[in-house]
Each structure stands twice: as structure tokens, then as C-alpha cells.
Design a protein around this motif. Structure first.
Motif, PDB file in Angstrom:
ATOM      1  N   LYS A  54      50.657  48.110  40.634  1.00  0.00           N
ATOM      2  CA  LYS A  54      49.756  47.174  39.953  1.00  0.00           C
ATOM      3  C   LYS A  54      50.645  46.135  39.264  1.00  0.00           C
ATOM      4  CE  LYS A  54      46.374  49.143  37.627  1.00  0.00           C
ATOM      5  NZ  LYS A  54      45.726  50.092  36.673  1.00  0.00           N
ATOM      6  N   GLN A  64      46.005  44.867  42.091  1.00  0.00           N
ATOM      7  CA  GLN A  64      46.230  46.269  42.442  1.00  0.00           C
ATOM      8  C   GLN A  64      46.459  46.335  43.952  1.00  0.00           C
ATOM      9  OE1 GLN A  64      43.511  49.012  40.631  1.00  0.00           O
ATOM     10  NE2 GLN A  64      43.851  50.596  42.166  1.00  0.00           N
ATOM     11  N   TYR A 123      45.587  39.928  37.668  1.00  0.00           N
ATOM     12  CA  TYR A 123      45.980  41.327  37.775  1.00  0.00           C
ATOM     13  C   TYR A 123      45.718  41.779  39.212  1.00  0.00           C
ATOM     14  CZ  TYR A 123      45.596  41.044  32.670  1.00  0.00           C
ATOM     15  OH  TYR A 123      45.734  40.676  31.355  1.00  0.00           O
ATOM     16  N   TYR A 181      50.654  47.772  34.051  1.00  0.00           N
ATOM     17  CA  TYR A 181      51.006  46.788  35.082  1.00  0.00           C
ATOM     18  C   TYR A 181      52.491  46.439  35.023  1.00  0.00           C
ATOM     19  CZ  TYR A 181      46.085  45.857  36.099  1.00  0.00           C
ATOM     20  OH  TYR A 181      44.774  45.978  36.488  1.00  0.00           O
TER      21      TYR A 181
END
Length: 295
Positions: free
Chosen positions: A269, A293, A291, A229
Motif C-alpha cells: 500500500k 493498494q 492512496y 502506507y
């Protein structure tokens, strides 16, 4: 040239010389005693700052000529006021000794400042502001002056009270923000409502028997970078709704995540943190992660 004209010319020349000298003269005052803050004073007591803190009031002649300096105590102007302080009811609460001095070029003067609080319980818990105005006398349009602020509290000062309130609120907090990690899997560049599109949100649970109020915002990742990430410094495109959350006693509140993803993040990401804070700004938690995406 007749005598009258000669006298007039000489008088004009003398005046020009005086004005030129005045223009070259330097007049100024300074003081290192600019802002003094005291707390835990009591009604009916007198406090001498030289004895209490080892600090005399000091003023210095920054000019190149001798000047007479007078010290006066005046109420602060409205623009000088800082809440929760209020103007001293009587300038006599602050006394300077001596209050007048003749200073040569570069010479300082020292005075004892005494704070006298009237013996009246109505002043307990209040905060006061007085101003010492040191200024020159008999210097006409070349006058100079300097102001010093004296703020004092009858009891605990504002900063001490604010810190105690912060500590109290921290001790009383009994909550949970779930989930610890929120995964957004199908975000797209532009506007994206995570709750509507993926049925995901944060849930703030208040376990206490008192109402809970916290602010919530996205902040850049700190610590070890999560594998796979990116951690952008700018996360202003991530907003929580509501950003100030009020949760009733022993209740739960849903917090939506709204994204306005910039085109530059398309196909990436990214990760960021969730910051919880008291309304006064004290951060209480920054451990929950998000997180994202982006397709």
C-alpha cells in the motif's frame, strides 16, 4: 665554420632563447566585474555605476610581465544572449573612463562605467545586453582577454516582471481539485487505468470567469507518514492525463490517473501527493493525496 654560418647559428640560438622565454611567460587578465544586471533605468538619463552602486569596472593583470590593456564595448555574440535581452543598438551606450591602461604584474586598473540611454520612449520596457571586452595590446600570439556582461532594463527587469506575473496569477486563481483524497483499491502490477477499472478520477473545477491552466503531477509524500502506507521516493510510475489541464471559465475538467506499477510494489500500500503548478513552474497546491493498494 665560416662567418655566415656562425651568424646564422647565433641568430637561430637567439630566436630559440626568445621562444623559450615566451613559452615561460605568463599572460592573463581577470575581472570581478563579470555579470552586472540593472533595472529601472530611464531614457535620456546617464548612470555611473561607481556613483550608483559603488562598483567600478576592474581588470587585473594576472601575468608576470607589464601589459597594455584596452577596454572595448562590443555587442554580445548570439550564444551569449539570454532572452528577453537584446543586443545594445550602439556600443556608445556604455562608456568606460579610462579605457586604456598599462599594468604591471598583478596590478589592477579601475574604470568608471557609465550607461547612457538615448532619450526615446521606444526603449521603455525593453532589456539590453552589452559586453565589455578587456584585452591586451601588442602581445601577439600571447594575447589575453576577459569579457564582462552588462544587462540593463529600461523599466522593470525580467525577474521583477516574472515575479509580478506569478503573484497576479496566484491572486486570480479560484479553483477546486476534488477529491482531497483519492483511494485506489484494486491496482495491479503493470499498466492500470484507474478511471476505467474503478471509475475514479480527479476533477478540477474552475470557478473564475477566465480560463485556468495548471500542470498536474505525482510527487513523493512529504510530512508525517500515513499509517499503514509506504511513501516511495520514486513515483514516476504514476501519471495524470492530461498533465497540463486547461479548464474553461466556470467549467470542470476530468483528470485520469494512469499507473504503471513496478513488480517491486506488488502486495503493498503506497501513498503520494498531487502537485498543481502554474505553467511557469510556480507550485500552487500540494495537499491532495492518493492512496494506492496494490494486489
Amino acid at each position: 665554420m665560416n662567418m655566415k654560418t656562425t651568424k646564422t647559428a647565433l641568430g637561430a640560438a637567439a630566436m630559440l632563447l626568445c621562444l623559450a622565454a615566451a613559452g615561460r611567460a605568463k599572460v592573463g587578465l581577470s575581472s570581478q566585474f563579470i555579470n552586472v544586471v540593472l533595472e529601472n533605468l530611464k531614457p535620456g538619463r546617464s548612470y555611473n555605476l561607481r556613483e550608483l552602486k559603488g562598483i567600478p569596472y576592474t581588470v587585473k593583470n594576472r601575468g608576470d610581465s607589464p601589459v597594455e590593456v584596452v577596454l572595448e564595448v562590443v555587442p554580445p555574440e548570439p550564444k551569449e544572449m539570454v532572452a528577453p535581452y537584446e543586443a545594445i543598438p550602439d556600443p556608445g551606450w556604455l562608456q568606460l573612463s579610462p579605457s586604456r591602461a598599462i599594468l604591471g604584474p598583478g596590478e589592477p586598473a579601475f574604470s568608471d562605467l557609465t550607461i547612457k540611454v538615448p532619450d526615446d520612449p521606444k526603449y521603455i520596457g525593453r532589456h539590453f545586453h552589452g559586453v565589455i571586452w578587456a584585452h591586451t595590446m601588442n602581445t601577439g600570439f600571447m594575447a589575453a582577454g576577459v569579457k564582462s556582461n552588462v544587462r540593463f532594463s529600461i523599466g522593470k527587469g525580467p525577474e521583477t516582471l516574472a515575479e509580478e506575473e506569478r503573484q497576479k496569477q496566484m491572486v486570480e486563481l479560484n479553483y477546486e481539485l476534488w477529491p482531497s483524497a483519492l483511494y485506489v483499491l484494486q491496482a495491479k502490477a503493470g499498466s492500470y487505468d484507474v478511471k476505467k477499472q474503478e471509475k475514479k478520477s480527479l476533477k478540477l473545477t474552475n470557478r473564475d470567469d477566465k480560463e485556468l491552466v495548471l500542470t498536474v503531477k505525482a510527487v513523493p509524500w512529504s510530512g508525517s507518514k500515513p499509517e499503514g502506507y509506504e511513501t516511495p521516493e520514486d513515483v514516476s510510475w504514476a501519471k495524470f492525463v492530461p498533465d497540463t489541464v486547461t479548464v474553461d471559465a466556470e467549467s470542470l475538467k476530468d483528470i485520469k490517473l494512469m499507473l504503471d506499477v513496478p513488480e517491486s510494489l506488488k502486495g503493498k500500500k503506497v501513498a503520494f501527493l498531487v502537485q498543481l503548478a502554474l505553467p511557469i513552474g510556480t507550485v500552487v497546491n500540494m495537499s491532495n493525496r492518493v492512496y494506492v493498494q496494490i494486489e
